[in-house]
Design an enzyme around this catalytic site. Structure first.
Site, PDB file in Angstrom:
ATOM      1  N   CYS A 162      33.994  42.801  60.262  1.00  0.00           N
ATOM      2  CA  CYS A 162      35.434  42.910  60.520  1.00  0.00           C
ATOM      3  C   CYS A 162      35.779  44.062  61.457  1.00  0.00           C
ATOM      4  CB  CYS A 162      36.198  43.016  59.209  1.00  0.00           C
ATOM      5  SG  CYS A 162      36.250  41.428  58.374  1.00  0.00           S
TER       6      CYS A 162
HETATM    7  N1  CO8 Z   1      42.794  32.519  40.752  1.00  0.00           N
HETATM    8  C1  CO8 Z   1      43.166  32.989  39.526  1.00  0.00           C
HETATM    9  N2  CO8 Z   1      42.585  34.047  38.939  1.00  0.00           N
HETATM   10  C2  CO8 Z   1      41.568  34.628  39.589  1.00  0.00           C
HETATM   11  C3  CO8 Z   1      41.101  34.173  40.851  1.00  0.00           C
HETATM   12  C4  CO8 Z   1      41.760  33.068  41.426  1.00  0.00           C
HETATM   13  N3  CO8 Z   1      41.416  32.594  42.625  1.00  0.00           N
HETATM   14  N4  CO8 Z   1      40.076  34.957  41.248  1.00  0.00           N
HETATM   15  C5  CO8 Z   1      39.888  35.870  40.291  1.00  0.00           C
HETATM   16  N5  CO8 Z   1      40.782  35.661  39.273  1.00  0.00           N
HETATM   17  C6  CO8 Z   1      40.925  36.411  38.029  1.00  0.00           C
HETATM   18  C7  CO8 Z   1      39.581  36.894  37.512  1.00  0.00           C
HETATM   19  O1  CO8 Z   1      38.977  35.903  36.725  1.00  0.00           O
HETATM   20  C8  CO8 Z   1      39.994  38.102  36.720  1.00  0.00           C
HETATM   21  O2  CO8 Z   1      40.465  37.702  35.471  1.00  0.00           O
HETATM   22  P1  CO8 Z   1      39.823  38.269  34.117  1.00  0.00           P
HETATM   23  O3  CO8 Z   1      40.077  39.746  34.178  1.00  0.00           O
HETATM   24  O4  CO8 Z   1      40.559  37.558  33.054  1.00  0.00           O
HETATM   25  O5  CO8 Z   1      38.372  37.924  34.207  1.00  0.00           O
HETATM   26  C9  CO8 Z   1      41.166  38.685  37.479  1.00  0.00           C
HETATM   27  O6  CO8 Z   1      41.683  37.606  38.258  1.00  0.00           O
HETATM   28  C10 CO8 Z   1      40.764  39.826  38.403  1.00  0.00           C
HETATM   29  O7  CO8 Z   1      39.634  39.421  39.195  1.00  0.00           O
HETATM   30  P2  CO8 Z   1      39.021  40.320  40.314  1.00  0.00           P
HETATM   31  O8  CO8 Z   1      38.784  41.680  39.736  1.00  0.00           O
HETATM   32  O9  CO8 Z   1      37.856  39.616  40.951  1.00  0.00           O
HETATM   33  O10 CO8 Z   1      40.209  40.287  41.360  1.00  0.00           O
HETATM   34  P3  CO8 Z   1      40.770  41.460  42.221  1.00  0.00           P
HETATM   35  O11 CO8 Z   1      42.023  41.941  41.639  1.00  0.00           O
HETATM   36  O12 CO8 Z   1      39.712  42.446  42.556  1.00  0.00           O
HETATM   37  O13 CO8 Z   1      41.165  40.707  43.560  1.00  0.00           O
HETATM   38  C11 CO8 Z   1      40.256  40.565  45.781  1.00  0.00           C
HETATM   39  C12 CO8 Z   1      40.184  40.053  44.348  1.00  0.00           C
HETATM   40  C13 CO8 Z   1      41.631  40.181  46.326  1.00  0.00           C
HETATM   41  C14 CO8 Z   1      39.189  39.886  46.650  1.00  0.00           C
HETATM   42  C15 CO8 Z   1      40.071  42.074  45.777  1.00  0.00           C
HETATM   43  O14 CO8 Z   1      38.913  42.437  45.092  1.00  0.00           O
HETATM   44  C16 CO8 Z   1      40.023  42.664  47.143  1.00  0.00           C
HETATM   45  O15 CO8 Z   1      40.926  42.591  47.926  1.00  0.00           O
HETATM   46  N6  CO8 Z   1      38.949  43.342  47.482  1.00  0.00           N
HETATM   47  C17 CO8 Z   1      38.820  44.006  48.754  1.00  0.00           C
HETATM   48  C18 CO8 Z   1      37.864  43.282  49.630  1.00  0.00           C
HETATM   49  C19 CO8 Z   1      38.518  42.280  50.502  1.00  0.00           C
HETATM   50  O16 CO8 Z   1      39.696  42.230  50.772  1.00  0.00           O
HETATM   51  N7  CO8 Z   1      37.678  41.418  51.051  1.00  0.00           N
HETATM   52  C20 CO8 Z   1      38.150  40.497  51.975  1.00  0.00           C
HETATM   53  C21 CO8 Z   1      37.146  40.100  52.993  1.00  0.00           C
HETATM   54  S1  CO8 Z   1      36.116  41.349  53.590  1.00  0.00           S
HETATM   55  C22 CO8 Z   1      36.955  42.229  54.760  1.00  0.00           C
HETATM   56  O17 CO8 Z   1      37.911  41.787  55.310  1.00  0.00           O
HETATM   57  C23 CO8 Z   1      36.534  43.621  55.000  1.00  0.00           C
HETATM   58  C24 CO8 Z   1      37.086  44.451  53.902  1.00  0.00           C
HETATM   59  C25 CO8 Z   1      36.792  45.881  54.010  1.00  0.00           C
HETATM   60  C26 CO8 Z   1      35.338  46.239  54.187  1.00  0.00           C
HETATM   61  C27 CO8 Z   1      35.109  47.671  53.882  1.00  0.00           C
HETATM   62  C28 CO8 Z   1      33.921  48.268  54.504  1.00  0.00           C
HETATM   63  C29 CO8 Z   1      34.049  49.787  54.626  1.00  0.00           C
END
Ligand code: CO8
Length: 378
Positions: A162
């Site tokens: 990215c």
């Molecule tokens: N629908 C419904 N519920 C869901 C879903 C879904 N699709 N997915 C997960 N859940 C639930 C899980 O089951 C969990 O529930 P429970 O606690 O009951 O088990 C709850 O939601 C929380 O799950 P997560 O902890 O997995 O969810 P997050 O709150 O962490 O959100 C994200 C997921 C949005 C992907 C988040 O982790 C995030 O934004 N992470 C940052 C990374 C990112 O944005 N990556 C995108 C692509 S990579 C990129 O662009 C580069 C990023 C930066 C790189 C850095 C390098 C230095």
């Protein structure tokens, strides 16, 4: 106000964004995904009842919007993605005598950027084409784009997750600074929907397709209203938190060639936790080296992965929550367009700043890699 005295002697004189017109909303995406989940669970009902298999869980639009700020994404094709039997976009292969799809998207964006710069395709003497995922190894897509634009000079492809776009702009700026080019185009056609695992609940909602291009020229010949590149900064530190193991060696291990690691996958929570302090520190150090206080920066065009992440990074820099215009988001409309995000944010939110205003474009991506450019409106 800092004087931000140093300069690369180059300027971004034009920018342009292009995206497919086809849209998938969160609701549509989840509906198709959940049909597949229910079918899979029904097919494995006995194992699930016996406790030998975990049932798959459904995806919800509410979670997607709250966790990421994403409402929809532009896609090359809806039919394949929304077909629960397929869940892969249908993108027909093209014969060698037709413009490759990523080259075509790049040309669309480059033409828009050149128009804004007041240049024509024949003026282009350098093309850096950069994207997180490139559709082929050679011939370089950048050469095809240079040819299609009618320019002459040199061209190269590069990939840096990215941070591909910011590094491409940096390379274009350096080529102009060194006198190797006078009208350089940094172009990023992100066809992200081709590398997503549409069956992975944790990441199926993240990405969208778009292309962005920027024209870089000597500041001495730059049009009024362009953005002078004062300084650039980059950093790399190895990390496997985000990976895509797709590549030409895949077929050499037939047992694993279609495994899920041959598409995008990540440790999303870990990425979130790592990137907020790292990106804030990296940007802070760039500004400090330039003698600029964060509060003197009128606009932060940040990598567009997640709205909560961007808010926190800007908050760390400014010491308070940013306003919508201080750190604009394009996620609602575009989703995460991989490396194109910060450049699209720049293109969409740079016309309104007054002459002399400072802005900072920054990316953070798989690798991990970070890149930033300190800009000043002319
Ligand atoms: N629908 C419904 N519920 C869901 C879903 C879904 N699709 N997915 C997960 N859940 C639930 C899980 O089951 C969990 O529930 P429970 O606690 O009951 O088990 C709850 O939601 C929380 O799950 P997560 O902890 O997995 O969810 P997050 O709150 O962490 O959100 C994200 C997921 C949005 C992907 C988040 O982790 C995030 O934004 N992470 C940052 C990374 C990112 O944005 N990556 C995108 C692509 S990579 C990129 O662009 C580069 C990023 C930066 C790189 C850095 C390098 C230095």
């Amino acid at each position: 106000m800092s004087t931000a005295g140093s300069t690369t002697g180059t300027a971004i004189t034009g920018s342009g964004v292009w995206h497919p017109e086809t849209v998938i909303s969160n609701a549509e995406l989840c509906e198709a995904f959940n049909v597949w989940v229910r079918r899979e669970n029904a097919a494995h009902a006995a194992e699930i009842a016996a406790g030998t298999r975990e049932p798959l869980r459904e995806s919800t639009p509410e979670f997607i919007e709250k966790a990421s700020g994403i409402k929809q994404r532009y896609v090359a094709d809806r039919s394949g993605i929304l077909d629960p039997e397929r869940m892969i976009p249908n993108i027909p292969d093209r014969p060698d005598d037709q413009l490759a799809i990523q080259a075509e998207w790049a040309v669309h964006a480059a033409r828009r950027a050149l128009t804004q710069a007041g240049r024509e395709g024949k003026d282009v003497d350098y093309v850096v084409l950069a994207a997180s995922n490139l559709q082929r190894l050679y011939p370089a897509l950048a050469i095809e784009v240079l040819d299609a634009l009618g320019g002459a000079g040199s061209a190269l492809d590069m990939a840096l997750g990215c941070s591909s776009a910011t590094m491409a702009i940096t390379l274009a700026s350096e080529a102009v600074q060194l006198g190797k080019a006078r009208c350089a185009v940094a172009v990023t056609p992100e066809l992200t929907t081709g590398f997503i695992n549409w069956r992975d609940r944790d990441s199926h909602f993240i990405f969208g397709d778009a292309a962005v291009a920027l024209v870089v020229e000597p500041v001495a010949s730059a049009r009024p209203g362009s953005y002078e590149v004062l300084s650039t900064r980059s950093m790399a530190r190895f990390s496997s938190n985000i990976r895509n193991n797709g590549g030409f060696l895949n077929r050499c291990d037939p047992a694993r060639q279609f495994d899920a690691d041959k598409l995008f996958y990540q440790q999303g929570r870990r990425v979130f936790k790592d990137v907020v302090p790292l990106a804030a520190r990296f940007i802070g150090e760039h500004l400090a080296a330039a003698g600029v206080a964060a509060t003197d920066v009128a606009r932060f065009w940040l990598h567009q992965a997640n709205s909560n992440m961007n808010d926190l990074i800007a908050q760390r820099l400014l010491g308070r929550r940013p306003t919508a215009l201080e750190a604009p988001l394009i996620l609602e409309e575009f989703a995460n367009t991989a490396s194109a995000g910060s450049a699209i944010a720049f293109s969409k939110y740079s016309d309104d700043l007054p002459a002399g205003a400072l802005g900072l474009m920054a990316s953070f991506g798989a690798g991990c890699s970070l890149g930033s450019l300190l800009l000043r409106r002319r």
